[in-house]
Scaffold this motif. Structure first.
Motif, mmCIF file in Angstrom:
data_model
loop_
_atom_site.group_PDB
_atom_site.id
_atom_site.type_symbol
_atom_site.label_atom_id
_atom_site.label_comp_id
_atom_site.label_asym_id
_atom_site.label_seq_id
_atom_site.Cartn_x
_atom_site.Cartn_y
_atom_site.Cartn_z
ATOM 1 N N SER A 51 48.710 2.043 -13.853
ATOM 2 C CA SER A 51 47.855 2.279 -15.015
ATOM 3 C C SER A 51 47.042 1.043 -15.367
ATOM 4 C CB SER A 51 48.711 2.676 -16.218
ATOM 5 O OG SER A 51 49.412 3.857 -15.938
ATOM 6 N N SER A 52 45.771 1.246 -15.648
ATOM 7 C CA SER A 52 44.900 0.161 -16.095
ATOM 8 C C SER A 52 45.151 -0.093 -17.586
ATOM 9 C CB SER A 52 43.440 0.551 -15.894
ATOM 10 O OG SER A 52 43.110 1.636 -16.756
ATOM 11 N N PHE A 53 44.590 -1.204 -18.084
ATOM 12 C CA PHE A 53 44.689 -1.476 -19.516
ATOM 13 C C PHE A 53 44.064 -0.332 -20.308
ATOM 14 C CE2 PHE A 53 42.494 -2.847 -23.350
ATOM 15 C CZ PHE A 53 43.595 -3.161 -24.129
ATOM 16 N N GLU A 54 42.941 0.193 -19.845
ATOM 17 C CA GLU A 54 42.254 1.260 -20.564
ATOM 18 C C GLU A 54 43.153 2.498 -20.695
ATOM 19 O OE1 GLU A 54 40.716 -0.689 -18.231
ATOM 20 O OE2 GLU A 54 39.562 -1.740 -19.760
ATOM 21 N N ILE A 55 43.884 2.826 -19.654
ATOM 22 C CA ILE A 55 44.803 3.971 -19.710
ATOM 23 C C ILE A 55 45.913 3.704 -20.725
ATOM 24 C CG2 ILE A 55 46.573 5.226 -18.405
ATOM 25 C CD1 ILE A 55 44.666 5.007 -15.968
ATOM 26 N N LEU A 56 46.464 2.483 -20.703
ATOM 27 C CA LEU A 56 47.523 2.141 -21.665
ATOM 28 C C LEU A 56 46.984 2.152 -23.097
ATOM 29 C CD1 LEU A 56 49.336 -0.746 -19.754
ATOM 30 C CD2 LEU A 56 49.989 1.671 -19.900
ATOM 31 N N LYS A 57 45.778 1.619 -23.280
ATOM 32 C CA LYS A 57 45.165 1.582 -24.619
ATOM 33 C C LYS A 57 44.994 2.996 -25.167
ATOM 34 C CE LYS A 57 41.198 -0.281 -27.095
ATOM 35 N NZ LYS A 57 40.030 -1.145 -27.033
ATOM 36 N N GLU A 58 44.507 3.897 -24.350
ATOM 37 C CA GLU A 58 44.316 5.280 -24.786
ATOM 38 C C GLU A 58 45.656 5.980 -25.028
ATOM 39 O OE1 GLU A 58 42.527 9.352 -22.880
ATOM 40 O OE2 GLU A 58 41.387 7.509 -22.555
ATOM 41 N N PHE A 59 46.617 5.779 -24.140
ATOM 42 C CA PHE A 59 47.923 6.437 -24.246
ATOM 43 C C PHE A 59 48.658 6.013 -25.515
ATOM 44 C CE2 PHE A 59 52.461 6.873 -23.409
ATOM 45 C CZ PHE A 59 52.543 8.132 -22.834
ATOM 46 N N TYR A 60 48.627 4.695 -25.819
ATOM 47 C CA TYR A 60 49.385 4.162 -26.959
ATOM 48 C C TYR A 60 48.541 4.016 -28.235
ATOM 49 C CZ TYR A 60 53.104 3.169 -23.630
ATOM 50 O OH TYR A 60 54.093 3.279 -22.680
ATOM 51 N N HIS A 61 47.257 4.306 -28.177
ATOM 52 C CA HIS A 61 46.367 4.239 -29.347
ATOM 53 C C HIS A 61 46.399 2.858 -30.012
ATOM 54 C CE1 HIS A 61 45.968 8.544 -28.907
ATOM 55 N NE2 HIS A 61 47.287 8.659 -28.946
ATOM 56 N N ILE A 62 46.111 1.828 -29.234
ATOM 57 C CA ILE A 62 46.117 0.457 -29.753
ATOM 58 C C ILE A 62 44.690 -0.074 -29.829
ATOM 59 C CG2 ILE A 62 48.443 -0.107 -28.969
ATOM 60 C CD1 ILE A 62 47.055 -1.581 -26.580
ATOM 61 N N GLY A 64 44.262 -3.775 -29.959
ATOM 62 C CA GLY A 64 44.273 -5.121 -29.393
ATOM 63 C C GLY A 64 43.987 -5.091 -27.905
ATOM 64 N N THR A 65 43.850 -6.288 -27.316
ATOM 65 C CA THR A 65 43.574 -6.369 -25.877
ATOM 66 C C THR A 65 44.564 -7.308 -25.199
ATOM 67 O OG1 THR A 65 42.020 -8.178 -26.153
ATOM 68 C CG2 THR A 65 41.112 -5.950 -26.199
ATOM 69 N N PHE A 66 44.833 -7.032 -23.942
ATOM 70 C CA PHE A 66 45.645 -7.894 -23.100
ATOM 71 C C PHE A 66 45.364 -7.533 -21.648
ATOM 72 C CE2 PHE A 66 48.198 -4.362 -24.648
ATOM 73 C CZ PHE A 66 48.648 -3.761 -23.484
ATOM 74 N N LYS A 67 45.749 -8.413 -20.751
ATOM 75 C CA LYS A 67 45.563 -8.172 -19.318
ATOM 76 C C LYS A 67 46.823 -7.494 -18.773
ATOM 77 C CE LYS A 67 42.839 -12.368 -18.909
ATOM 78 N NZ LYS A 67 42.870 -13.750 -18.478
ATOM 79 N N VAL A 68 46.642 -6.739 -17.700
ATOM 80 C CA VAL A 68 47.767 -6.087 -17.031
ATOM 81 C C VAL A 68 47.724 -6.483 -15.561
ATOM 82 C CG1 VAL A 68 48.884 -3.900 -16.439
ATOM 83 C CG2 VAL A 68 47.660 -4.124 -18.625
ATOM 84 N N GLU A 69 48.848 -7.008 -15.065
ATOM 85 C CA GLU A 69 48.963 -7.347 -13.644
ATOM 86 C C GLU A 69 50.220 -6.684 -13.093
ATOM 87 O OE1 GLU A 69 48.325 -11.333 -12.366
ATOM 88 O OE2 GLU A 69 46.930 -11.765 -14.010
ATOM 89 N N TYR A 70 50.164 -6.354 -11.805
ATOM 90 C CA TYR A 70 51.269 -5.640 -11.163
ATOM 91 C C TYR A 70 51.886 -6.472 -10.054
ATOM 92 C CZ TYR A 70 50.074 -1.499 -13.756
ATOM 93 O OH TYR A 70 49.856 -0.613 -14.786
ATOM 94 N N ILE A 71 53.205 -6.370 -9.946
ATOM 95 C CA ILE A 71 53.975 -7.038 -8.899
ATOM 96 C C ILE A 71 54.682 -5.950 -8.093
ATOM 97 C CG2 ILE A 71 55.880 -8.633 -8.411
ATOM 98 C CD1 ILE A 71 53.434 -9.922 -9.760
ATOM 99 N N HIS A 72 54.488 -5.950 -6.783
ATOM 100 C CA HIS A 72 55.171 -4.952 -5.948
ATOM 101 C C HIS A 72 56.657 -5.252 -5.918
ATOM 102 C CE1 HIS A 72 51.822 -2.583 -4.634
ATOM 103 N NE2 HIS A 72 51.127 -3.703 -4.601
ATOM 104 N N SER A 73 57.426 -4.185 -6.107
ATOM 105 C CA SER A 73 58.863 -4.326 -6.270
ATOM 106 C C SER A 73 59.545 -3.168 -5.555
ATOM 107 C CB SER A 73 59.182 -4.348 -7.780
ATOM 108 O OG SER A 73 60.522 -4.675 -7.992
ATOM 109 N N ILE A 74 60.667 -2.705 -6.093
ATOM 110 C CA ILE A 74 61.443 -1.635 -5.466
ATOM 111 C C ILE A 74 61.316 -0.324 -6.226
ATOM 112 C CG2 ILE A 74 63.112 -3.203 -4.437
ATOM 113 C CD1 ILE A 74 65.019 -2.370 -6.763
ATOM 114 N N PHE A 75 60.179 -0.094 -6.872
ATOM 115 C CA PHE A 75 60.007 1.100 -7.693
ATOM 116 C C PHE A 75 59.476 2.244 -6.867
ATOM 117 C CE2 PHE A 75 60.350 -2.197 -10.697
ATOM 118 C CZ PHE A 75 60.918 -1.617 -11.806
#
Length: 127
Positions: A51-62, A64-75
């Motif tokens: 999910s991008s920041f824009e998707i999170l912003k819309e989903f949670y109705h916020i 404010g702003t922040f950056k989103v970065e992803y780390i590949h893991s065991i998910f």
């Protein structure tokens, strides 16, 4: 005044309809209005689109702003392993990058211990 750089390490996939994800996103949104430059480090899904920041912003109705970065893991994977592996990967793969942050913030004790061991100030959110 210098904006403080905060790295938030979270060990779950977002968006989600959980109390802790709501609290996390609202905390980051509020901190962005208090001279914090926040970056959220999430585990990358191996099966779904991240999910991008824009998707999170819309989903949670916020607002404010922040950056989103992803780390590949065991998910996806066993939850107990996710809670241990994601913060360890963040600290290992992002060691130099995290050194540029003023503080690491997390609800995951493994992330806090790793940050402190690396000499990075940390804040533990106990809910």
């Amino acid at each position: 005044m210098k904006r403080l750089k905060l790295a938030y390490i979270f060990d779950q996939l977002l968006p989600a309809h959980t109390a802790e994800s709501e609290q996390l996103i609202n905390t980051l949104s509020a901190l962005s209005f208090c001279d914090f430059e926040c970056t959220l480090f999430l585990p990358a899904s191996n099966t779904d689109e991240n999910s991008s920041f824009e998707i999170l912003k819309e989903f949670y109705h916020i607002s404010g702003t922040f950056k989103v970065e992803y780390i590949h893991s065991i998910f996806p994977g066993p939850r107990i392993l996710q809670k241990a592996v994601h913060p360890a990967l963040c600290m290992t793969l992002l060691h130099k990058k995290l050194k540029r942050f003023d503080v690491v913030y997390s609800r995951n004790i493994a992330a806090i211990i790793s940050a402190l061991a690396a000499g990075i100030p940390a804040m533990y959110d106990t809910y």
